[in-house]
Design an enzyme around this catalytic site. Structure first.
Site, short mmCIF file in Angstrom:
data_model
loop_
_atom_site.label_atom_id
_atom_site.label_comp_id
_atom_site.label_asym_id
_atom_site.label_seq_id
_atom_site.Cartn_x
_atom_site.Cartn_y
_atom_site.Cartn_z
N ARG A 164 0.96 -1.26 0.07
CA ARG A 164 -0.07 -0.11 -0.10
C ARG A 164 0.91 1.23 -0.07
O ARG A 164 0.49 2.14 0.41
CB ARG A 164 -1.00 0.14 1.28
CG ARG A 164 -1.91 -1.22 1.22
CD ARG A 164 -2.70 -1.21 0.01
NE ARG A 164 -3.50 -2.43 0.12
CZ ARG A 164 -3.03 -3.43 -0.44
NH1 ARG A 164 -2.23 -3.66 -1.19
NH2 ARG A 164 -3.92 -4.69 -0.31
N SER A 238 -10.98 -0.47 3.04
CA SER A 238 -10.04 -0.76 4.19
C SER A 238 -9.35 0.50 4.75
O SER A 238 -8.78 1.21 4.00
CB SER A 238 -9.10 -1.72 3.71
OG SER A 238 -9.66 -2.90 3.42
N GLU A 334 -4.58 3.62 5.82
CA GLU A 334 -4.69 3.52 4.49
C GLU A 334 -4.75 5.09 3.84
O GLU A 334 -4.06 5.32 3.01
CB GLU A 334 -5.13 2.43 3.92
CG GLU A 334 -4.85 1.23 4.11
CD GLU A 334 -5.13 0.21 3.12
OE1 GLU A 334 -5.95 0.59 2.11
OE2 GLU A 334 -5.12 -1.23 3.37
#
Length: 338
Positions: A164, A238, A334
């Site tokens: 990520r 997420s 994130e």
């Protein structure tokens, strides 16, 4: 080039958070970026690049010049013995692109179906799901430098992809605009099935050798059952990264709680399920103000109807402190807080 003023950004972020851009310019091509840079006033103004708004938490109005990326178009640029190379405009929706490649007979992206956001945002986050990441299907991209106006093409190595993560969250953060992305879709195609939820689908259906369309539908069904539709309930998917720990850390956590969900990595480390950690701390279904933790999946924070950015930020930090206090693990967000 049209300069819009006083633009509400609520429709342009998937969490549905209220914020106003003082000035906004829509970027439909590389030339639009250069027009902004050549403008006597806008060229020197601080800038904020906005794609589909699926990886951003807006906590304030935006005094920066917002560059809304809307570069469109999809095409096959090359057919190689080992891959199809497809070029996609940064403003195209990611899920629509996954469906389009399948319709053309070029599979390979199906495990990443229903990930929200645009194609241009995908490399920034190195999006991934169900055993596949963007870097596994990446060829190159074009980006316009916000200082020089020069278009630069970067390959996977230059993008510095990580979990990520990419150079666009590091050295190039806020310094360039991604305009086009080229994807490498493998020939021959092989399904990526090494994930528990997919294995369950294989058991349920009795299909042991699914084709790409079947995998695509499975992923859509799995994600729809677990994750809220941003068009119905505001969210960014997420919210926290799954933490990666050493074998020693993993053994220590298992000793304290043998039910912790964990996955071995190729390098010997272990990935822990952040959603499980959050759920174990009792956060599922809880709220702070109008920001809440989704009842079906603790990894997802949602807008209960009228959330503001500061409520999301407060909830996220409370979850981080709770998980750290119990497990000694610091969860990393994130989305980008702005």
């Amino acid at each position: 080039m049209q300069i819009e003023t006083g633009v509400s950004l609520k429709p342009f972020n998937t969490f549905g958070l209220p914020a106003v851009a003082g000035r906004l310019v829509r970027i439909a091509a590389e030339a639009d970026v250069r027009r902004v840079l050549d403008h006597p006033e806008l060229g020197l103004a601080p800038k904020f690049v906005l794609g589909g708004g699926s990886n951003v938490i807006l906590t304030r109005d935006m005094p920066e010049l917002v560059l809304k990326v809307e570069v469109m178009g999809r095409r096959l640029v090359e057919t190689r013995p080992d891959a199809y190379i497809v070029e996609v405009g940064a403003g195209e929706r990611w899920h629509d692109t996954v469906a389009w490649t399948l319709a053309q007979g070029w599979p390979g992206l199906e495990n990443m179906a229903l990930i929200p956001g645009t194609v241009g945002a995908a490399p920034v986050q190195n999006i991934g799901a169900y055993g596949l990441e963007l870097q596994d299907r990446f060829e190159s991209l074009d980006t316009v430098d916000l200082t020089t106006g020069r278009t630069v093409t970067l390959n996977a190595l230059q993008c510095k992809f990580g979990y990520r993560d990419s150079i666009f969250k590091g050295g190039l953060a806020g310094k360039s605009v991604i305009t086009r992305v080229r994807l490498r879709l493998p020939r021959p195609w092989q399904p990526q099935l090494g994930y528990l939820d997919i294995e369950r689908k294989m058991t349920e259906t009795g299909i042991t050798a699914p084709d790409a369309r079947t995998v695509f539908q499975w992923i859509c069904d799995i994600r729809s059952a677990k994750l809220p539709d941003p068009a119905v309930i505001g969210n960014v998917g997420s919210f926290f990264k799954n933490p990666v720990v050493t074998p020693e850390q993993c053994r220590d956590i298992i000793a304290r709680d043998p039910h912790v969900v964990h996955y071995p990595m190729d390098d010997g480390s272990f990935k822990l399920a952040a959603g499980w950690l959050i759920d174990a701390c009792g956060w599922k279904g809880k709220s702070i103000g109008q920001a809440g933790v989704f009842e079906k999946q603790a990894l997802v924070l949602v807008n209960r109807g009228a959330a503001i950015g500061s409520e999301v930020q407060t909830l996220a930090r409370a979850i981080q402190e709770s998980v750290y206090g119990r497990f000694g693990i610091r969860l990393e967000m994130e989305p980008v807080l702005v």
